[in-house]
Design an enzyme around this catalytic site. Structure first.
Site, mmCIF file in Angstrom:
data_model
loop_
_atom_site.group_PDB
_atom_site.id
_atom_site.type_symbol
_atom_site.label_atom_id
_atom_site.label_comp_id
_atom_site.label_asym_id
_atom_site.label_seq_id
_atom_site.Cartn_x
_atom_site.Cartn_y
_atom_site.Cartn_z
ATOM 1 N N GLU A 224 0.792 -1.225 0.074
ATOM 2 C CA GLU A 224 -0.099 0.063 -0.146
ATOM 3 C C GLU A 224 0.647 1.228 -0.076
ATOM 4 O OE1 GLU A 224 -3.469 2.167 2.908
ATOM 5 O OE2 GLU A 224 -2.385 0.485 3.525
ATOM 6 N N ASP A 292 -5.604 12.468 4.056
ATOM 7 C CA ASP A 292 -5.997 10.971 4.634
ATOM 8 C C ASP A 292 -6.431 11.031 6.106
ATOM 9 O OD1 ASP A 292 -5.919 8.286 4.584
ATOM 10 O OD2 ASP A 292 -4.097 8.251 5.545
ATOM 11 N N ASP A 324 -11.210 1.418 5.796
ATOM 12 C CA ASP A 324 -10.116 1.522 6.848
ATOM 13 C C ASP A 324 -10.688 3.077 7.122
ATOM 14 O OD1 ASP A 324 -7.869 2.530 8.188
ATOM 15 O OD2 ASP A 324 -6.615 2.452 6.423
#
Length: 417
Positions: A224, A292, A324
């Site tokens: 990732e 994020d 997530d």
């Protein structure tokens, strides 16, 4: 009208557009989303008592946070009872459960430290996905797999290898493949003098992790990327270019988190490009707000577009999908339920699109009709099909599920320290 009557009416309306709602409902029942355990306790885990680190932060202090494995499992059960369908559980390595006097550091973790999670999953017919935890540890204060300190780097290599062995344990015990995702928080706050060497060390570390013997039909290792984070605003070792190239050259999967790109980038556009060159992909779906920030997934445009790209490209069996997010400012179980149900709503919305007709309009350059139809479909009776799906799965439809969350908060969460 009853839910069944409203569904029959909606069924006829969609049928006029060439859409089979019965097929859409059955397909949705078999889409398994990996629900992340870390929403239930603000990413704290059970292997340390210190604060979060490595660019990980939670905001808020809503009462009732799970503080023990038993509490977390109870909360997961409650959330799953309100989410239609059958799903998977996504664990981080810091959720190891140790018997008294049997603590093991992260480089020495073994399958035995996760046996209680396997028992939990077996009883519920669930699979488990897994993540090494390269943050919130004294050896993760600066760098991990790209560390210039060889002792620290080797520690985290051993951790990654241990997690592959644990992932295979999950797959063999539960009879379902385990998706194991690697993400590291390594990077620099300010402009670095050397961008190459840290990535070379990261590459070598990944090579060593993957050098151990494991069954690739049981364990899907993913990598990732991230564009930036707290304390690594100027340079991220695991950039998108690095991770995509490494995955492509080493037989593992790329994992795309839609919070890990620049604000104007969208993962929905990346999915079809990646599908042309990759048999399988992995996604973490979240909701970034300017960066994020891992907000609860909403039934918003990008979530819908992600689901559309998976459905219209016949990629449901090619994309491993997990959520997530972690929000400590609201009821944590409600956050799980809202996020999971919204991801399912997005898939149902995509399954109810006359995709062949829309593609035909695009191929014939009939863009006026294409735009018109895409907009009109937004007002089709999607909600009646959703409520029918919930009823078929034995969970409350509409907002009725929230009463159960309120009752659980009153009877269970409010009594926790």
């Amino acid at each position: 009208m009853t839910i069944a009557q409203r569904y029959e009416s909606a069924k006829e309306i969609y049928k006029s557009m060439g859409v089979d709602t019965d097929k859409a409902v059955e397909t949705l029942k078999n889409i398994h989303i990996s629900m992340h355990c870390w929403q239930g306790d603000d990413v704290q885990g059970f292997d340390h008592k210190g604060p979060l680190s490595g660019g990980i932060q939670t905001t808020g202090n809503y009462p009732g946070k799970a503080g023990t494995p038993e509490e977390l499992m109870d909360d997961i059960d409650k959330a799953l009872s309100l989410i239609p369908g059958k799903h998977k559980l996504n664990l981080h390595a810091n959720y190891a459960i140790f018997e008294e006097g049997q603590f093991a550091d992260r480089d020495a973790l073994e399958p035995a430290h996760f046996r209680k999670w396997v028992e939990f999953a077996k009883e519920r017919g669930m699979g488990i996905d897994f993540n090494p935890t390269f943050f919130s540890h004294e050896k993760a204060e600066t760098f991990t797999l790209s560390s210039p300190d060889e002792e620290i780097r080797q520690f985290w290599i051993r951790h990654g290898q241990a997690c592959i062995r644990i992932s295979q344990f999950f797959a063999e015990e539960l009879g379902q493949p385990c998706v194991m995702n690697i993400w590291i928080p390594d990077g620099y706050k300010d402009v670095p003098a050397d961008r190459l060497a840290p990535r070379a060390r990261f590459k070598d570390s990944l090579d060593r992790i993957l050098s151990i013997d494991y069954d690739k039909s049981k364990v899907y290792v993913c990598l990732e990327s991230k564009v930036f984070g707290i304390g690594m605003e100027s340079y991220t070792v695991g950039s998108s270019e690095f991770c995509i190239n490494y995955a492509a050259n080493n037989g593992i999967l790329s994992l795309m988190d839609n919070g890990h790109y620049h604000p104007t980038e969208v993962v929905s556009d990346k999915i079809p490009a990646m599908l042309l060159f990759n048999e399988k992909l992995a996604l973490h779906v979240t909701r970034p707000v300017r960066w994020d920030s891992d907000h609860v997934v909403l039934f918003d445009d990008e979530t819908k577009e992600i689901a559309k790209e998976i459905v219209r490209n016949d990629a449901i069996d090619r994309v491993f999908l997990g959520l997530d997010f972690f929000d400590a400012s609201i009821n944590r179980i409600s956050a799980w339920v809202v996020g999971m149900r919204n991801m399912q709503k997005a898939f149902l919305f995509a399954l109810l699109q006359p995709n062949d007709k829309l593609k035909e309009l695009q191929n014939n350059s009939e863009f006026t009709e294409l735009m018109m139809l895409q907009e009109e479909l937004k007002l089709y009776p999607f909600g009646d099909v959703w409520n029918y799906f919930c009823e078929q799965c034995g969970v409350p439809g509409k907002e009725d599920w929230f009463e159960e969350v309120q009752q659980y908060e009153k009877e269970v969460l409010s009594k926790r320290a």
